[in-house]
Design a protein around this motif. Structure first.
Motif, PDB file in Angstrom:
ATOM      1  N   ILE A  31      20.162  -4.432   2.883  1.00 37.62           N
ATOM      2  CA  ILE A  31      19.668  -4.454   1.508  1.00 37.62           C
ATOM      3  C   ILE A  31      19.999  -3.107   0.873  1.00 37.62           C
ATOM      4  CG2 ILE A  31      17.644  -4.703   0.039  1.00 37.62           C
ATOM      5  CD1 ILE A  31      18.401  -7.219   1.594  1.00 37.62           C
ATOM      6  N   PRO A  32      20.684  -3.089  -0.265  1.00 36.30           N
ATOM      7  CA  PRO A  32      21.006  -1.805  -0.901  1.00 36.30           C
ATOM      8  C   PRO A  32      19.732  -1.004  -1.189  1.00 36.30           C
ATOM      9  CG  PRO A  32      22.203  -3.605  -1.953  1.00 36.30           C
ATOM     10  CD  PRO A  32      21.200  -4.234  -1.035  1.00 36.30           C
ATOM     11  N   PRO A  33      19.747   0.297  -0.929  1.00 40.87           N
ATOM     12  CA  PRO A  33      18.565   1.114  -1.219  1.00 40.87           C
ATOM     13  C   PRO A  33      18.305   1.177  -2.710  1.00 40.87           C
ATOM     14  CG  PRO A  33      20.435   2.508  -0.651  1.00 40.87           C
ATOM     15  CD  PRO A  33      20.852   1.091  -0.373  1.00 40.87           C
ATOM     16  N   PRO A  34      17.057   1.381  -3.097  1.00 41.39           N
ATOM     17  CA  PRO A  34      16.736   1.461  -4.530  1.00 41.39           C
ATOM     18  C   PRO A  34      17.357   2.699  -5.163  1.00 41.39           C
ATOM     19  CG  PRO A  34      14.848   2.113  -3.213  1.00 41.39           C
ATOM     20  CD  PRO A  34      15.874   1.582  -2.251  1.00 41.39           C
ATOM     21  N   ASP A  87     -10.161  11.166  -8.001  1.00 36.68           N
ATOM     22  CA  ASP A  87     -11.370  10.766  -7.277  1.00 36.68           C
ATOM     23  C   ASP A  87     -11.158   9.428  -6.582  1.00 36.68           C
ATOM     24  OD1 ASP A  87     -11.231   9.132  -9.450  1.00 36.68           O
ATOM     25  OD2 ASP A  87     -13.304   9.421 -10.103  1.00 36.68           O
ATOM     26  N   ARG A  88      -9.902   9.060  -6.369  1.00 43.52           N
ATOM     27  CA  ARG A  88      -9.601   7.753  -5.790  1.00 43.52           C
ATOM     28  C   ARG A  88      -9.206   7.897  -4.328  1.00 43.52           C
ATOM     29  NH1 ARG A  88     -11.590   4.343  -9.634  1.00 43.52           N
ATOM     30  NH2 ARG A  88     -10.138   3.956 -11.325  1.00 43.52           N
ATOM     31  N   PRO A  89     -10.009   7.379  -3.388  1.00 38.59           N
ATOM     32  CA  PRO A  89      -9.557   7.341  -2.011  1.00 38.59           C
ATOM     33  C   PRO A  89      -8.645   6.142  -1.765  1.00 38.59           C
ATOM     34  CG  PRO A  89     -11.781   6.520  -2.150  1.00 38.59           C
ATOM     35  CD  PRO A  89     -11.381   6.941  -3.537  1.00 38.59           C
ATOM     36  N   ILE A  90      -8.397   5.827  -0.553  1.00 38.13           N
ATOM     37  CA  ILE A  90      -7.552   4.782   0.028  1.00 38.13           C
ATOM     38  C   ILE A  90      -6.171   5.351   0.334  1.00 38.13           C
ATOM     39  CG2 ILE A  90      -6.395   2.563  -0.140  1.00 38.13           C
ATOM     40  CD1 ILE A  90      -8.678   1.407  -1.546  1.00 38.13           C
ATOM     41  N   ILE A  91      -5.345   5.645  -0.655  1.00 37.33           N
ATOM     42  CA  ILE A  91      -4.062   6.262  -0.319  1.00 37.33           C
ATOM     43  C   ILE A  91      -3.831   7.459  -1.228  1.00 37.33           C
ATOM     44  CG2 ILE A  91      -3.050   4.086   0.487  1.00 37.33           C
ATOM     45  CD1 ILE A  91      -1.347   4.115  -2.086  1.00 37.33           C
ATOM     46  N   ASP A  92      -3.257   8.482  -0.658  1.00 37.97           N
ATOM     47  CA  ASP A  92      -2.897   9.669  -1.410  1.00 37.97           C
ATOM     48  C   ASP A  92      -1.905  10.473  -0.585  1.00 37.97           C
ATOM     49  OD1 ASP A  92      -2.715  11.727  -3.153  1.00 37.97           O
ATOM     50  OD2 ASP A  92      -4.777  12.408  -3.003  1.00 37.97           O
ATOM     51  N   ARG A  93      -2.398  11.118   0.476  1.00 34.21           N
ATOM     52  CA  ARG A  93      -1.527  11.967   1.283  1.00 34.21           C
ATOM     53  C   ARG A  93      -0.426  11.168   1.993  1.00 34.21           C
ATOM     54  NH1 ARG A  93      -2.412  16.663  -1.120  1.00 34.21           N
ATOM     55  NH2 ARG A  93      -4.490  17.472  -0.774  1.00 34.21           N
ATOM     56  N   SER A  94      -0.709   9.932   2.388  1.00 33.06           N
ATOM     57  CA  SER A  94       0.304   9.162   3.105  1.00 33.06           C
ATOM     58  C   SER A  94       1.499   8.833   2.230  1.00 33.06           C
ATOM     59  CB  SER A  94      -0.285   7.869   3.686  1.00 33.06           C
ATOM     60  OG  SER A  94      -0.715   7.001   2.654  1.00 33.06           O
ATOM     61  N   THR A  95       1.331   8.926   0.893  1.00 36.18           N
ATOM     62  CA  THR A  95       2.484   8.683   0.036  1.00 36.18           C
ATOM     63  C   THR A  95       3.537   9.774   0.196  1.00 36.18           C
ATOM     64  OG1 THR A  95       1.494   9.839  -1.871  1.00 36.18           O
ATOM     65  CG2 THR A  95       1.099   7.461  -1.681  1.00 36.18           C
ATOM     66  N   GLU A  96       3.141  10.943   0.707  1.00 35.73           N
ATOM     67  CA  GLU A  96       4.123  11.988   0.981  1.00 35.73           C
ATOM     68  C   GLU A  96       5.026  11.586   2.151  1.00 35.73           C
ATOM     69  OE1 GLU A  96       4.519  14.742  -0.864  1.00 35.73           O
ATOM     70  OE2 GLU A  96       2.948  13.968  -2.156  1.00 35.73           O
ATOM     71  N   ILE A  97       4.583  10.612   2.939  1.00 33.20           N
ATOM     72  CA  ILE A  97       5.361  10.140   4.092  1.00 33.20           C
ATOM     73  C   ILE A  97       5.939   8.765   3.819  1.00 33.20           C
ATOM     74  CG2 ILE A  97       5.233   9.525   6.542  1.00 33.20           C
ATOM     75  CD1 ILE A  97       2.798  11.487   6.660  1.00 33.20           C
ATOM     76  N   MET A  98       5.071   7.817   3.424  1.00 35.64           N
ATOM     77  CA  MET A  98       5.496   6.444   3.220  1.00 35.64           C
ATOM     78  C   MET A  98       5.928   6.176   1.787  1.00 35.64           C
ATOM     79  SD  MET A  98       5.008   5.315   6.282  1.00 35.64           S
ATOM     80  CE  MET A  98       5.040   3.525   6.221  1.00 35.64           C
ATOM     81  N   GLY A  99       5.796   7.172   0.910  1.00 38.04           N
ATOM     82  CA  GLY A  99       6.110   6.974  -0.497  1.00 38.04           C
ATOM     83  C   GLY A  99       7.506   7.424  -0.880  1.00 38.04           C
ATOM     84  N   ASP A 100       8.422   7.337   0.030  1.00 37.49           N
ATOM     85  CA  ASP A 100       9.815   7.698  -0.233  1.00 37.49           C
ATOM     86  C   ASP A 100      10.692   6.792   0.620  1.00 37.49           C
ATOM     87  OD1 ASP A 100      12.055   9.687  -1.068  1.00 37.49           O
ATOM     88  OD2 ASP A 100      12.160   9.650   1.127  1.00 37.49           O
ATOM     89  N   TYR A 101      11.645   6.124   0.010  1.00 38.89           N
ATOM     90  CA  TYR A 101      12.437   5.124   0.723  1.00 38.89           C
ATOM     91  C   TYR A 101      13.151   5.716   1.925  1.00 38.89           C
ATOM     92  CZ  TYR A 101      15.871   1.535   1.771  1.00 38.89           C
ATOM     93  OH  TYR A 101      16.642   0.601   2.421  1.00 38.89           O
ATOM     94  N   TRP A 102      13.787   6.879   1.755  1.00 38.26           N
ATOM     95  CA  TRP A 102      14.568   7.429   2.861  1.00 38.26           C
ATOM     96  C   TRP A 102      13.689   7.988   3.975  1.00 38.26           C
ATOM     97  CZ3 TRP A 102      18.966   5.475   3.538  1.00 38.26           C
ATOM     98  CH2 TRP A 102      19.792   5.147   2.470  1.00 38.26           C
ATOM     99  N   SER A 103      12.504   8.463   3.625  1.00 39.35           N
ATOM    100  CA  SER A 103      11.572   8.869   4.679  1.00 39.35           C
ATOM    101  C   SER A 103      11.187   7.659   5.520  1.00 39.35           C
ATOM    102  CB  SER A 103      10.315   9.500   4.071  1.00 39.35           C
ATOM    103  OG  SER A 103      10.617  10.722   3.446  1.00 39.35           O
ATOM    104  N   TRP A 104      10.905   6.547   4.811  1.00 40.66           N
ATOM    105  CA  TRP A 104      10.596   5.331   5.564  1.00 40.66           C
ATOM    106  C   TRP A 104      11.779   4.916   6.442  1.00 40.66           C
ATOM    107  CZ3 TRP A 104      13.461   0.952   5.613  1.00 40.66           C
ATOM    108  CH2 TRP A 104      13.025   0.002   6.510  1.00 40.66           C
TER     109      TRP A 104
END
Length: 316
Positions: A155-158, A171-188
């Motif tokens: 599948i072509p990358p975005p 003030d929103r929990p659930i996701i925040d810091r993990s986006t620094e890891i899972m929030g980038d296509y090439w990191s994934w």
């Protein structure tokens, strides 16, 4: 296995298809706010500080992908974006990201991730877990195998994905810091290669086909975040390999949750690119995030959540 085969496995599996839609930090944070009930452009912008052009782009992509539906209210004077069934089903992925952060996120505000979930009607505390199917059994990583299918193509990358340059605290929990890891296509993609036991720069580069400077940057970031560790395997000249840490292995339930979501919404049943199976029985697995006790899928419409006393963070 040839380089083409391994590239297809990494860049064409159901998780790759899902991350091509939702695999950047802004998109994940927009979805998080939607789970909290946000529906209007201005509220997202105020909550996240997203550049207007980026927010417009991500909302349009989420509508086009089917996760949000755009509606006009008050005789067309205002536009809202509401979660579809497809979008609501993504809640389980966010829950598993939050479960990872609860233990592994490197943050002085660790207590923000200590979230407890409860059934709205009964008040019963829920235990989020990835099951083999609704009312199935919990998926254990060492019990899962995979088999390729007819739809396994790269599948072509975005494109046009802008990294968050100045993340803000909300003030929103659930996701925040993990986006620094899972929030980038090439990191994934690099993490995916690690799950397929690719550890050396050259073999990861050959499998992903990504520019070497981008690959070096993502490897360094994943080491910095503690999900990969760098080990020398050769001394003359010095060369390194990258292995998953305990924190990196703990990301696997998020990958499983995303795999199941993609199977349900992005993959035709007879054209599955890759199917997860139980090692012992050979039975196909369609992972779904459920309450461990009842086996019911985690549905944000039937759940309330609150922050409680945090456990001690584990520093990778």
């Amino acid at each position: 296995m040839t380089e083409l085969d391994i590239r297809s496995l990494i860049m064409g599996n159901p998780v790759a298809r899902a991350f091509a839609i939702t695999g950047d930090a802004w998109t994940q944070l927009i979805m998080r706010e939607a789970f909290y009930g946000v529906r209007r452009f201005g509220v997202w912008r105020d909550r996240l500080g997203t550049p207007r052009s980026v927010l417009t782009d991500r909302l349009q992509k989420l509508v086009a992908a089917g996760l949000l539906a755009q509606t006009q209210i008050e005789t067309g004077a205002r536009t809202e974006y509401r979660l579809t069934e497809m979008g609501l089903d993504m809640f389980g992925v966010a829950v598993m990201q939050g479960q990872w952060e609860k233990v592994w996120a490197q943050s002085p505000l660790q207590e923000r991730y200590a979230i407890a979930f409860f059934d709205r009607d009964t008040g019963r505390r829920l235990k989020p877990a990835v099951l083999t199917r609704a009312h199935g059994v919990e998926v254990k990583a060492d019990k899962v195998a995979w088999k390729p299918g007819p739809g396994l193509i790269v599948i072509p990358p975005p494109t046009s994905r802008r990294r968050r340059s100045a993340p803000i605290e909300t003030d929103r929990p659930i996701i925040d810091r993990s986006t620094e890891i899972m929030g980038d296509y090439w990191s994934w993609a690099v993490l995916s290669a690690a799950y397929f036991r690719l550890r050396r720069f050259d073999e990861i580069h050959a499998a992903l086909g990504v520019a070497t400077n981008i690959l070096a940057d993502r490897l360094n970031r994943l080491v910095l975040h503690g999900v990969l560790e760098k080990r020398p395997y050769q001394t003359a000249p010095v060369r390194f390999e990258y292995r998953l840490t305990e924190a990196g292995l703990a990301l696997y339930p998020i990958v499983l949750a995303m795999h199941g979501w993609s199977q349900r919404w992005l993959v035709e049943a007879d054209e599955a690119p890759l199917t997860l199976v139980d090692r012992a029985s050979g039975e196909a697995i369609t992972p779904v995030v459920c309450d461990l006790d009842s086996g019911e899928p985690m549905d944000p419409r039937r759940i309330r959540w609150e922050v409680e006393a945090a456990p001690h963070a584990v520093v990778p």
